[in-house]
Each structure stands twice: as structure tokens, then as C-alpha cells.
Design an enzyme around this catalytic site. Structure first.
Site, PDB file in Angstrom:
ATOM      1  N   HIS A 156       9.026 -15.637   7.119  1.00 52.93           N
ATOM      2  CA  HIS A 156       8.672 -14.930   8.360  1.00 52.93           C
ATOM      3  C   HIS A 156       7.187 -14.582   8.416  1.00 52.93           C
ATOM      4  CE1 HIS A 156      12.849 -14.084   9.884  1.00 52.93           C
ATOM      5  NE2 HIS A 156      13.089 -14.512   8.658  1.00 52.93           N
ATOM      6  N   ASP A 364      -0.522 -12.359  11.361  1.00 53.25           N
ATOM      7  CA  ASP A 364       0.893 -12.117  11.613  1.00 53.25           C
ATOM      8  C   ASP A 364       1.618 -13.451  11.612  1.00 53.25           C
ATOM      9  OD1 ASP A 364       3.201 -10.701  12.235  1.00 53.25           O
ATOM     10  OD2 ASP A 364       2.202  -9.469  13.735  1.00 53.25           O
TER      11      ASP A 364
HETATM   12  P1  ADP Z   1       7.123  -7.385  12.035  1.00 48.38           P
HETATM   13  O1  ADP Z   1       8.267  -8.289  11.704  1.00 48.38           O
HETATM   14  O2  ADP Z   1       5.929  -7.609  11.174  1.00 48.38           O
HETATM   15  O3  ADP Z   1       7.486  -5.960  12.086  1.00 48.38           O
HETATM   16  P2  ADP Z   1       7.328  -8.350  14.821  1.00 48.38           P
HETATM   17  O4  ADP Z   1       6.470  -8.015  15.981  1.00 48.38           O
HETATM   18  O5  ADP Z   1       7.619  -9.790  14.652  1.00 48.38           O
HETATM   19  O6  ADP Z   1       6.628  -7.747  13.523  1.00 48.38           O
HETATM   20  O7  ADP Z   1       8.721  -7.626  14.939  1.00 48.38           O
HETATM   21  C1  ADP Z   1       8.831  -6.256  15.148  1.00 48.38           C
HETATM   22  C2  ADP Z   1      10.181  -5.977  15.766  1.00 48.38           C
HETATM   23  O8  ADP Z   1      10.484  -4.597  15.581  1.00 48.38           O
HETATM   24  C3  ADP Z   1      10.188  -6.239  17.263  1.00 48.38           C
HETATM   25  O9  ADP Z   1      11.425  -6.781  17.648  1.00 48.38           O
HETATM   26  C4  ADP Z   1       9.978  -4.861  17.862  1.00 48.38           C
HETATM   27  O10 ADP Z   1      10.555  -4.679  19.136  1.00 48.38           O
HETATM   28  C5  ADP Z   1      10.660  -3.972  16.834  1.00 48.38           C
HETATM   29  N1  ADP Z   1       9.990  -2.664  16.811  1.00 48.38           N
HETATM   30  C6  ADP Z   1       8.693  -2.428  16.549  1.00 48.38           C
HETATM   31  N2  ADP Z   1       8.417  -1.118  16.690  1.00 48.38           N
HETATM   32  C7  ADP Z   1       9.557  -0.531  17.059  1.00 48.38           C
HETATM   33  C8  ADP Z   1       9.928   0.815  17.366  1.00 48.38           C
HETATM   34  N3  ADP Z   1       9.061   1.820  17.348  1.00 48.38           N
HETATM   35  N4  ADP Z   1      11.195   1.030  17.706  1.00 48.38           N
HETATM   36  C9  ADP Z   1      12.103   0.035  17.721  1.00 48.38           C
HETATM   37  N5  ADP Z   1      11.808  -1.248  17.450  1.00 48.38           N
HETATM   38  C10 ADP Z   1      10.561  -1.529  17.121  1.00 48.38           C
HETATM   39  O1  F6P Z   2       8.926  -9.803   9.511  1.00 53.20           O
HETATM   40  C1  F6P Z   2       8.229  -9.393   8.411  1.00 53.20           C
HETATM   41  C2  F6P Z   2       8.949  -8.297   7.645  1.00 53.20           C
HETATM   42  O2  F6P Z   2       8.372  -8.154   6.396  1.00 53.20           O
HETATM   43  C3  F6P Z   2      10.399  -8.536   7.403  1.00 53.20           C
HETATM   44  O3  F6P Z   2      10.640  -9.296   6.281  1.00 53.20           O
HETATM   45  C4  F6P Z   2      10.852  -7.150   7.262  1.00 53.20           C
HETATM   46  O4  F6P Z   2      12.214  -6.980   7.425  1.00 53.20           O
HETATM   47  C5  F6P Z   2      10.054  -6.406   8.297  1.00 53.20           C
HETATM   48  O5  F6P Z   2       8.827  -7.049   8.294  1.00 53.20           O
HETATM   49  C6  F6P Z   2      10.001  -4.905   8.069  1.00 53.20           C
HETATM   50  O6  F6P Z   2       9.587  -4.586   6.772  1.00 53.20           O
HETATM   51  P1  F6P Z   2      10.519  -3.862   5.722  1.00 53.20           P
HETATM   52  O7  F6P Z   2      11.780  -4.638   5.593  1.00 53.20           O
HETATM   53  O8  F6P Z   2       9.704  -3.804   4.481  1.00 53.20           O
HETATM   54  O9  F6P Z   2      10.794  -2.498   6.303  1.00 53.20           O
END
Ligand code: ADP
Ligand code: F6P
Length: 464
Positions: A156, A364
């Protein structure tokens, strides 16, 4: 059809409670809801004694099987090697990759523990799909224990250029382990290129025209599968949320200003310090527009046990206070900064209400927030996506306003451009982006990967 077994560090509790924020949990929830199957991994709990017993719970078509971790295992595997070595190094922050040496054994130990607990749950015909940097060695360990299943892996995060990868002392062990999978999936062509470069120039292997990789006496396939959304779900959530009381309250609080939103896990890779500086630069330079906009940054705390995450949180609180102290008025502040989770439906409403989104990570893998913002928009009056060129999503969403997040002046200019952008230009850009978001959604991601894994060349073979 064979059963799908998903193995991932992060597993929601399966008790109807909110999913943890993070792209992996969101995407896998949607994948398993469609396919059914087993979701195996860490429970998210740390216990005082040794690792706990396996707990299983069924919710609809998904069986969740989770394991608590002991303090030592959690410290060495998750906090240590995964999040103080692999995460920073994979996001090009070699300076923060401080735990690469001492915690590798703990990382392998927990991968072995997971494999040991998973093996008795497997049926002969299962297909196994392992996710993310926490579990790179899992496929190799399962194979050594005699698993003859098709085993795929999806990363990811970004895979960094070979020059960065080789700074990790265990790089060869990790890359050798990747080659034990039948199919390895990456988010972007850049990640796949990094893998191929490593195979060719570090491992002395070869990459064939059909995507087959031969290295370390093994054969695997690797390809690009850019992760997507359950688009209709977000579209419907955005529409439905507009009449909710919380949306109405937020709209009223804007006092006629346009909202610019950011939603990110509180992570140094998301470029939040740089983003706050860009907001400050915008407020300084475009003084006449100051009263036209309100910034909302939602950043739920993440990995709080890792010192670098506590430090970035401390810094951001200081920056937010400083900006509001300098540019606030008695009855309004320019920057609302919230450290909490929201329901996905509420977030979709916030996206739809916003004139623009700032999605400006320094690196990212994909960034689902960028795609969610696009999907949640009103087709008649869409907002503008300001997107970092270093997010995987920028490959598909080239109609966004693409920025270099390190260039604070350019991001400030992009904010100004977004609030001044004509309806016609906004619609045109949004139409292109929505086409891309719909064109490769979560179903396509899941189906393409699983078709690749289950396809004729799917069964793993040792090179002769
Ligand atoms: P990462 O996997 O690094 O966190 P992404 O943008 O790919 O980054 O995914 C983040 C996911 O978590 C998205 O689906 C987003 O809507 C969700 N998310 C991020 N912040 C919040 C929050 N404050 N409350 C609920 N969901 C959240
Ligand atoms: O999408 C990247 C990622 O590291 C996922 O593997 C992970 O579930 C998410 O971000 C949130 O991080 P964590 O699982 O460490 O809370």
C-alpha cells in the site's frame, strides 16, 4: 470459487465499531464485503503477558481472526521495524529510519507467529492475499511451512528507489521474501520500476517482457494495481450528508466563507507542517482573500507510540496556534484543526461542502482521500483538488491542480487559484478526475489482482 484469506496487520474489530482511519482498512473492508472470506491479523490490542489466543468473530460474509500482541512483540515488530524502519524508509525519510538494525528479529518473529496461527485456519483451496509492509516475509514463511496455496502481496506504500532501499540493512532478505509471492502488486508504475531496478541491478535477476521476474532462484509476477474506491457509496454519502445537522452547523459556522479541507492521518509523510506554512503564506500574501476562506484540517492521531508521531503532533499544535494567533479575529479563526475520527459519511459531506481540498503528502502510496474528495463532489458545483505530485493518486488524477508540497509559495498560489477558479474550469477538471476514479474503482482493483493471482500462471514456482 476458492475462499479469499486476507492477511493484514490492521483488522477492524468486526463488532460494528468504526474502522480505523487508514487506506488499507477502508479498502479491505470493501473487498471482503464483496468477496466474503477470512480477514486475519493483529487485533490492535497489546497485552501485558505473552501474545494472546486467536479470537474469531463472524460478521456477515467476513470472518475476522485476530491476535493480541505482547508488549515486546508490538514494540519490536510494529513500533520498531515496521514504523521506525520500513515506513520512513519507504517514504524516503531515511533520516527517521532509526530502528532498522535492532528490531528485524522481532519483525520476523511476529511474522512467524502470525503464520503459525494462520496455518491451521487454512483450507486447501484458499487463496491468500497478504497486505503491506508489516508482513513482507509472511509468504516465504508460509511456503517454508508447506503452504501450497496461491499467495499474493500488495504494497500500500510506495516502494522507494533502489538507492533508498539498500540503506535498509535487511534489504536483501526483504526483497528475496517479496519474490516468494506468486503475484506482487504495487500502487504505481514508479513503484514497479523501483522493484524492477532492484531485481536487475541489486539482485542480478531478470525481468521478462510479460512482467515475470526471476530472482533468487524464484519466479514471481509483479504489476500495478492502483487502489480505488467504492465510488457509488461515497457519491451517495456525499449527497445524503448535506441535510444532516452536523453539516448544517458547519455550514453556518463558515459565515459565508469558502471551506478548504484537509483530511489525513497525523503522519509526517502527509506534509502537514509544509501545508500549514502554505496556508500561512496564503494568508500573508493574499490578504484581500483572507476573509473569504476557512481552513479545516482533520488529522486523527496515528501511531502515537512512535516518538516521531508525538513530535509532529506537538509541532502542528504550535503551528496552528501561531497561525490563528496571527490571523484570527475575535469572532473567527482561519484554521480549524481537529484530531479525531469521523464517520465516512460525515467526511463525504465535509468534502462536498468544501470549495477545495489540500492533499499534499510529501510521499504517499496512493492517497484515498484525494479520490474520496472527487467522488463526493456535486457535479453541478464541484470543488478543486490541490494534489501533491508525490501522491500515487497524481498518476490518475492529472486534472487536479498538481503542486510540489515543498514549495509553500506554489501551494499558496494554488489555494488562491482554487478559490478564484471559474465554474466551467472546475467542472471540466472534475469530470476528468471522476472518470479516472470511476474507471479504476475498488471492484476493478480487487478483481484485477485476484484474476492475476488466480490466473493460469498463478501457482508459485521455483525457477529451475
Ligand atoms: P493512509 O492509508 O496513509 O492513511 P489514505 O488517504 O489512503 O491514507 O487513506 C486514509 C483513509 O482513512 C481514507 O479512507 C480516509 O477517509 C480515512 N480517514 C482519514 N482521516 C479520517 C478521520 N478523521 N476519520 C475517519 N476516517 C478517516
Ligand atoms: O495505508 C498505509 C497504512 O500504513 C496501512 O497499512 C495502515 O493500516 C494505515 O496506513 C494506518 O496505519 P496503522 O495501521 O499503523 O494505524
Amino acid at each position: 470459487m476458492s475462499r479469499l484469506v486476507v492477511v493484514a496487520n490492521r483488522v477492524p474489530l468486526g463488532d460494528g465499531s468504526r474502522s480505523p482511519p487508514g487506506g488499507l482498512a477502508v479498502a479491505l473492508q470493501e473487498t471482503l464485503a464483496a468477496e466474503g472470506g477470512l480477514w486475519f491479523g493483529w487485533s490492535g490490542r497489546v497485552v501485558a503477558g505473552p501474545a494472546g489466543e486467536l479470537q474469531q468473530r463472524k460478521a456477515g460474509a467476513i470472518t475476522f481472526a485476530t491476535l493480541d500482541l505482547s508488549r515486546i512483540d508490538h514494540g519490536e515488530y510494529y513500533t520498531g521495524f515496521a514504523n521506525r524502519c520500513l515506513w520512513p524508509a519507504f517514504h524516503y525519510r531515511v533520516d527517521l529510519a532509526t530502528d532498522c538494525g535492532r528490531n528485524f528479529d522481532g519483525y520476523i518473529r511476529v511474522n512467524r507467529l502470525f503464520a503459525r496461527k494462520l496455518l491451521p485456519l487454512l483450507d486447501r483451496d484458499d487463496d491468500i492475499w497478504v497486505h503491506d509492509y508489516h508482513l513482507i516475509p509472511m509468504g516465504e514463511i508460509l511456503r517454508e511451512a508447506g503452504a501450497h496455496h496461491r499467495i499474493g502481496f500488495f504494497l500500500h506504500t510506495p516502494l522507494p528507489a533502489a538507492e533508498i532501499l539498500v540503506t535498509i540493512p535487511a534489504h536483501e532478505r526483504l526483497m528475496r521474501a517479496l519474490c516468494a509471492y506468486d503475484l506482487v502488486g504495487f500502487q504505481t508504475a514508479g513503484d514497479l520500476r523501483a522493484f524492477h531496478d532492484y531485481v536487475r541491478y541489486e539482485a542480478g535477476g531478470e525481468v521478462l517482457a510479460d512482467g515475470t521476474v526471476r530472482a533468487y532462484g524464484r519466479i514471481c509476477r509483479a504489476d500495478v494495481f492502483p487502489i480505488g474506491l467504492d465510488v457509488d457509496n461515497i457519491v451517495a454519502a456525499g449527497e445524503a450528508a448535506m441535510d444532516s445537522p452536523s453539516l448544517r452547523r458547519l455550514r453556518d459556522s463558515l459565515q459565508g466563507r469558502e471551506m478548504i479541507i484537509g483530511v489525513d492521518r497525523l503522519d509526517y509523510s502527509k506534509g502537514l507542517i509544509e501545508r500549514f506554512r502554505a496556508i500561512e503564506t496564503f494568508l500573508e500574501i493574499y490578504a484581500a482573500s483572507r476573509n473569504r476562506v476557512a481552513f479545516l484540517q482533520i488529522a486523527p492521531p496515528s501511531r502515537a507510540e512512535v516518538p516521531e508521531y508525538r513530535e509532529i503532533r506537538r509541532q502542528l499544535e504550535g503551528e496552528a496556534g501561531r497561525i490563528n494567533g496571527q490571523f484570527g479575529e475575535p469572532d473567527r479563526v482561519p484554521l480549524h484543526y481537529l484530531n479525531r475520527s469521523f464517520r465516512r459519511t460525515t467526511l463525504a459531506g465535509y468534502f462536498r461542502l468544501s470549495r477545495a481540498a489540500l492533499v499534499t503528502p510529501l510521499r504517499d502510496g496512493m492517497n484515498l482521500v484525494a479520490k474520496e474528495f472527487v467522488a463526493a463532489q456535486d457535479a453541478e458545483d464541484p470543488g478543486v483538488l490541490i494534489l501533491s505530485r508525490f501522491a500515487g493518486a497524481a498518476r490518475q488524477l492529472s486534472a487536479a491542480v498538481i503542486v510540489n508540497p515543498y514549495d509553500t509559495r506554489a501551494v499558496a498560489d494554488a489555494i488562491h487559484r482554487a478559490i478564484a477558479m471559474s465554474g466551467g474550469e472546475r467542472k471540466e477538471r472534475w469530470g476528468d478526475m471522476m472518470k479516472a476514479v470511476r474507471g479504476y474503482d475498488i471492484a476493478r482493483w480487487r478483481n484485477d489482482f485476484l484474476a492475476g493471482l488466480r490466473g493460469p500462471a498463478g501457482a508459485g514456482a521455483a525457477a529451475t
